[in-house]
Motif scaffolding. Structure first.
Motif, PDB file in Angstrom:
ATOM      1  N   VAL A  68       7.525  -1.813 -12.607  1.00  0.00           N
ATOM      2  CA  VAL A  68       8.683  -1.669 -13.490  1.00  0.00           C
ATOM      3  C   VAL A  68       8.780  -0.237 -13.990  1.00  0.00           C
ATOM      4  O   VAL A  68       9.856   0.376 -13.974  1.00  0.00           O
ATOM      5  N   GLY A  69       7.661   0.325 -14.423  1.00  0.00           N
ATOM      6  CA  GLY A  69       7.673   1.706 -14.893  1.00  0.00           C
ATOM      7  C   GLY A  69       8.079   2.683 -13.815  1.00  0.00           C
ATOM      8  O   GLY A  69       8.860   3.617 -14.055  1.00  0.00           O
ATOM      9  N   ASP A  70       7.567   2.485 -12.586  1.00  0.00           N
ATOM     10  CA  ASP A  70       7.950   3.354 -11.470  1.00  0.00           C
ATOM     11  C   ASP A  70       9.443   3.238 -11.176  1.00  0.00           C
ATOM     12  O   ASP A  70      10.126   4.239 -10.913  1.00  0.00           O
ATOM     13  N   PHE A  71       9.943   2.015 -11.191  1.00  0.00           N
ATOM     14  CA  PHE A  71      11.369   1.763 -10.926  1.00  0.00           C
ATOM     15  C   PHE A  71      12.242   2.469 -11.956  1.00  0.00           C
ATOM     16  O   PHE A  71      13.225   3.135 -11.603  1.00  0.00           O
ATOM     17  N   ILE A  72      11.906   2.348 -13.218  1.00  0.00           N
ATOM     18  CA  ILE A  72      12.696   2.983 -14.275  1.00  0.00           C
ATOM     19  C   ILE A  72      12.712   4.502 -14.081  1.00  0.00           C
ATOM     20  O   ILE A  72      13.759   5.159 -14.208  1.00  0.00           O
ATOM     21  N   ALA A  73      11.568   5.076 -13.750  1.00  0.00           N
ATOM     22  CA  ALA A  73      11.490   6.526 -13.543  1.00  0.00           C
ATOM     23  C   ALA A  73      12.328   6.960 -12.347  1.00  0.00           C
ATOM     24  O   ALA A  73      12.997   8.005 -12.388  1.00  0.00           O
ATOM     25  N   SER A  74      12.317   6.167 -11.277  1.00  0.00           N
ATOM     26  CA  SER A  74      13.110   6.510 -10.092  1.00  0.00           C
ATOM     27  C   SER A  74      14.597   6.422 -10.391  1.00  0.00           C
ATOM     28  O   SER A  74      15.384   7.263  -9.921  1.00  0.00           O
ATOM     29  N   CYS A  75      15.003   5.433 -11.159  1.00  0.00           N
ATOM     30  CA  CYS A  75      16.411   5.339 -11.537  1.00  0.00           C
ATOM     31  C   CYS A  75      16.850   6.590 -12.289  1.00  0.00           C
ATOM     32  O   CYS A  75      17.934   7.133 -12.048  1.00  0.00           O
ATOM     33  N   ALA A  76      16.007   7.068 -13.190  1.00  0.00           N
ATOM     34  CA  ALA A  76      16.340   8.279 -13.935  1.00  0.00           C
ATOM     35  C   ALA A  76      16.465   9.482 -13.010  1.00  0.00           C
ATOM     36  O   ALA A  76      17.369  10.313 -13.157  1.00  0.00           O
ATOM     37  N   ARG A  77      15.577   9.572 -12.018  1.00  0.00           N
ATOM     38  CA  ARG A  77      15.618  10.715 -11.096  1.00  0.00           C
ATOM     39  C   ARG A  77      16.887  10.733 -10.260  1.00  0.00           C
ATOM     40  O   ARG A  77      17.397  11.808  -9.921  1.00  0.00           O
ATOM     41  N   TYR A  78      17.406   9.571  -9.891  1.00  0.00           N
ATOM     42  CA  TYR A  78      18.561   9.509  -8.998  1.00  0.00           C
ATOM     43  C   TYR A  78      19.867   9.185  -9.720  1.00  0.00           C
ATOM     44  O   TYR A  78      20.895   9.001  -9.077  1.00  0.00           O
ATOM     45  N   HIS A 130       0.784  -1.234   0.000  1.00  0.00           N
ATOM     46  CA  HIS A 130       0.000   0.000   0.000  1.00  0.00           C
ATOM     47  C   HIS A 130       0.815   1.282   0.000  1.00  0.00           C
ATOM     48  O   HIS A 130       0.318   2.338  -0.392  1.00  0.00           O
ATOM     49  N   SER A 131       2.070   1.219   0.451  1.00  0.00           N
ATOM     50  CA  SER A 131       2.880   2.445   0.519  1.00  0.00           C
ATOM     51  C   SER A 131       4.078   2.390  -0.429  1.00  0.00           C
ATOM     52  O   SER A 131       5.072   3.099  -0.222  1.00  0.00           O
ATOM     53  N   LEU A 132       4.001   1.574  -1.451  1.00  0.00           N
ATOM     54  CA  LEU A 132       5.137   1.357  -2.344  1.00  0.00           C
ATOM     55  C   LEU A 132       5.690   2.669  -2.875  1.00  0.00           C
ATOM     56  O   LEU A 132       4.944   3.527  -3.351  1.00  0.00           O
ATOM     57  N   ASP A 133       7.032   2.799  -2.799  1.00  0.00           N
ATOM     58  CA  ASP A 133       7.699   4.043  -3.186  1.00  0.00           C
ATOM     59  C   ASP A 133       9.055   3.689  -3.783  1.00  0.00           C
ATOM     60  O   ASP A 133      10.018   3.467  -3.062  1.00  0.00           O
ATOM     61  N   THR A 134       9.123   3.628  -5.098  1.00  0.00           N
ATOM     62  CA  THR A 134      10.394   3.262  -5.739  1.00  0.00           C
ATOM     63  C   THR A 134      11.448   4.350  -5.578  1.00  0.00           C
ATOM     64  O   THR A 134      12.649   4.061  -5.638  1.00  0.00           O
ATOM     65  N   THR A 162      10.022  -9.117 -24.623  1.00  0.00           N
ATOM     66  CA  THR A 162       9.795  -8.023 -25.579  1.00  0.00           C
ATOM     67  C   THR A 162       9.149  -6.832 -24.883  1.00  0.00           C
ATOM     68  O   THR A 162       9.538  -5.674 -25.110  1.00  0.00           O
ATOM     69  N   GLU A 163       8.182  -7.095 -24.021  1.00  0.00           N
ATOM     70  CA  GLU A 163       7.551  -6.010 -23.265  1.00  0.00           C
ATOM     71  C   GLU A 163       8.576  -5.283 -22.395  1.00  0.00           C
ATOM     72  O   GLU A 163       8.645  -4.041 -22.396  1.00  0.00           O
ATOM     73  N   LEU A 164       9.368  -6.036 -21.655  1.00  0.00           N
ATOM     74  CA  LEU A 164      10.329  -5.432 -20.730  1.00  0.00           C
ATOM     75  C   LEU A 164      11.447  -4.708 -21.460  1.00  0.00           C
ATOM     76  O   LEU A 164      11.963  -3.690 -20.967  1.00  0.00           O
ATOM     77  N   TRP A 165      11.833  -5.222 -22.600  1.00  0.00           N
ATOM     78  CA  TRP A 165      12.976  -4.659 -23.309  1.00  0.00           C
ATOM     79  C   TRP A 165      12.605  -3.555 -24.300  1.00  0.00           C
ATOM     80  O   TRP A 165      13.490  -2.864 -24.804  1.00  0.00           O
ATOM     81  N   SER A 166      11.306  -3.379 -24.559  1.00  0.00           N
ATOM     82  CA  SER A 166      10.920  -2.360 -25.539  1.00  0.00           C
ATOM     83  C   SER A 166      10.074  -1.238 -24.949  1.00  0.00           C
ATOM     84  O   SER A 166       9.962  -0.167 -25.564  1.00  0.00           O
ATOM     85  N   ASN A 167       9.491  -1.435 -23.766  1.00  0.00           N
ATOM     86  CA  ASN A 167       8.566  -0.445 -23.220  1.00  0.00           C
ATOM     87  C   ASN A 167       9.175   0.498 -22.186  1.00  0.00           C
ATOM     88  O   ASN A 167       8.496   1.445 -21.751  1.00  0.00           O
ATOM     89  N   TYR A 168      10.432   0.264 -21.783  1.00  0.00           N
ATOM     90  CA  TYR A 168      10.964   1.021 -20.639  1.00  0.00           C
ATOM     91  C   TYR A 168      12.319   1.687 -20.924  1.00  0.00           C
ATOM     92  O   TYR A 168      12.981   2.143 -20.004  1.00  0.00           O
ATOM     93  N   GLY A 169      12.699   1.760 -22.173  1.00  0.00           N
ATOM     94  CA  GLY A 169      13.942   2.435 -22.511  1.00  0.00           C
ATOM     95  C   GLY A 169      15.148   1.517 -22.403  1.00  0.00           C
ATOM     96  O   GLY A 169      15.041   0.302 -22.219  1.00  0.00           O
TER      97      GLY A 169
END
Length: 433
Positions: free
Chosen positions: A105-115, A51-55, A159-166
């Motif tokens: 996965v999308g949240d994780f990728i965005a957090s990696c970019a931020r940090y 409920h409090s997930l925060d990547t 294919t989803e993981l390797w093409s949808n998240y950069g």
């Protein structure tokens, strides 16, 4: 034989040095679940509700540990997928978390970019309890049509993981991938087309930027540990190996990654890789992690630290404190060299005044492969010359520790396969940390 050389991706990976591998799966919410003892059953998606997930909290913690890359376990052995895959229904899309609209996965990728942390993805092709598959990626029924169906699902999910998240920095295969010739999925064309720049841990032999397992889950590389090797690995980590040290005469560049959980692998839940209430008592001390740093990165490997996520969707407070203390110790020790020099052949580091040291970092330029075969470092103590250390493999980094010495200068001498490469010698004091 032509000396093997690293790809640019290999060199970027070596420079990253510290990574984390992040685990969150259905057993965090149903800890009694053991997929090999409950064949045909997987916990329903309804149990999954962090409920409090925060990547951002995850990746900021990784950065405090000094991690330059992070690998998210997007699908572990249960088969539950942390992104809304279109391959089947067993995913976050069928869970109550964020009303089935979330994408970890999308949240994780965005957090990696931020940090500024480079992202990687683990998606097991070798084991999937939901689809009745176990190592090394074969359907338990033995049915050929089911195997073909499973292979297509693997290819679709990758294919989803390797093409949808950069662009991904590292792709992780736990247990390797069943080769096509043995009835497995055909992933090389996907890798070549979708993620040509990723380093690939335990991928198919044909991968250009392959990594191998170090042979244990203790974060400990053997010494010497060569980046070149004549063997590759496809292990699931359940049994240790003693043949993963590489070879100076290896025929390909596939350096070793040293992985370890941040909790006691013998006492904590599922080898220390997953969270369970009350397991904070099994956290390794920051000092234990520091020692693993010396025994992995200091031996020409990378260190990949396990990071558990609890049932709230957060790194527990005790783990944050552990990662932070580890990162501070490494930073304090190595943020400022007492002296450094570079050159080829015999190189000398002279100090302005007698200087007390106890740690040396030796590095060779690996652009053209590993050239150094042996090395020695001698110190001028003012009362003569003393041999401080000697060894064989250097590669990206070799860290030597010894009792404190006060020296006026240091001389690094090497024997090399061919011309001596450009080298760097730096001196530090752990006591200054």
């Amino acid at each position: 034989m032509t000396r093997p050389v690293p790809t640019p991706s290999h060199r970027a990976w070596a420079n990253a040095e510290i990574g984390v591998i992040i685990h969150l799966d259905v057993q965090v919410f149903e800890p009694a679940y053991k997929f090999r003892e409950q064949r045909g059953y997987t916990p329903p998606p309804s149990v999954f509700n962090p409920h409090s997930l925060d990547t951002d909290q995850w990746i900021s913690t990784a950065a405090k540990a000094g991690a330059k890359y992070a690998v998210l376990v997007a699908k572990h052995c249960s088969g539950f997928s942390l992104w809304p895959t279109k391959a089947h229904s067993y995913s976050v899309a069928s869970s109550p978390w964020r009303g089935g609209k979330g994408d970890i996965v999308g949240d994780f990728i965005a957090s990696c970019a931020r940090y500024g942390v480079k992202p990687g993805i683990y998606a097991s092709a070798s084991c999937n309890a939901f689809l009745g598959v176990d190592n090394p990626g074969r359907v338990l029924s033995g049915d050929a049509a089911e195997q073909t169906r499973y292979n297509r699902i693997v290819e679709q999910q990758l294919t989803e993981l390797w093409s949808n998240y950069g662009e991904l920095f590292e792709i992780w295969f736990d247990g390797g991938v069943l080769p096509v010739r043995e009835g497995g999925p055909d992933i090389i064309p996907l890798l070549t087309r979708l993620q040509p720049n990723a380093v690939v841990f335990q991928g198919p032999h044909e991968c250009a930027s392959l990594l191998r397992w170090v042979g244990n889950e203790r974060g400990e590389a053997p010494y010497p540990c060569w980046a070149t090797t004549s063997i590759t690995t496809s292990d699931d980590g359940t049994k240790e190996r003693i043949d993963c040290a590489g070879s100076a005469d290896g025929d390909r560049w596939a350096p070793a990654e040293s992985d370890m959980p941040n909790r006691d692998q013998h006492k904590a839940f599922q080898g220390g890789w997953f969270w369970r209430k009350g397991d904070e008592q099994h956290l390794y001390s920051p000092e234990h992690l520091v020692e693993r740093y010396y025994q992995s990165i200091g031996r020409n490997s990378n260190l990949l630290l396990g990071m558990v996520i609890d049932d709230r969707g957060l790194v527990p407070d005790a783990d944050i404190a552990q990662f932070t203390a580890f990162g501070r110790t490494i930073a304090r020790t190595f943020e400022r060299a007492l002296g450094t020099t570079e050159g080829r052949g015999d190189i000398t580091l002279a100090f302005d005044t007698p200087t007390r040291i106890d740690t040396l970092v030796i590095a060779e330029d690996i652009t053209n492969g590993e050239s150094i075969r042996t090395y020695t470092v001698d110190g001028d103590t003012g009362n003569g010359t003393e041999r401080l250390c000697a060894g064989t493999a250097v590669g990206h980094k070799r860290i030597e520790r010894f009792a404190p010495r006060t020296v006026r200068s240091l001389t690094l001498s090497v024997s090399a396969d061919g011309e001596a490469p450009p080298m760097t010698l730096s001196a530090f004091s752990r006591g200054a940390a």
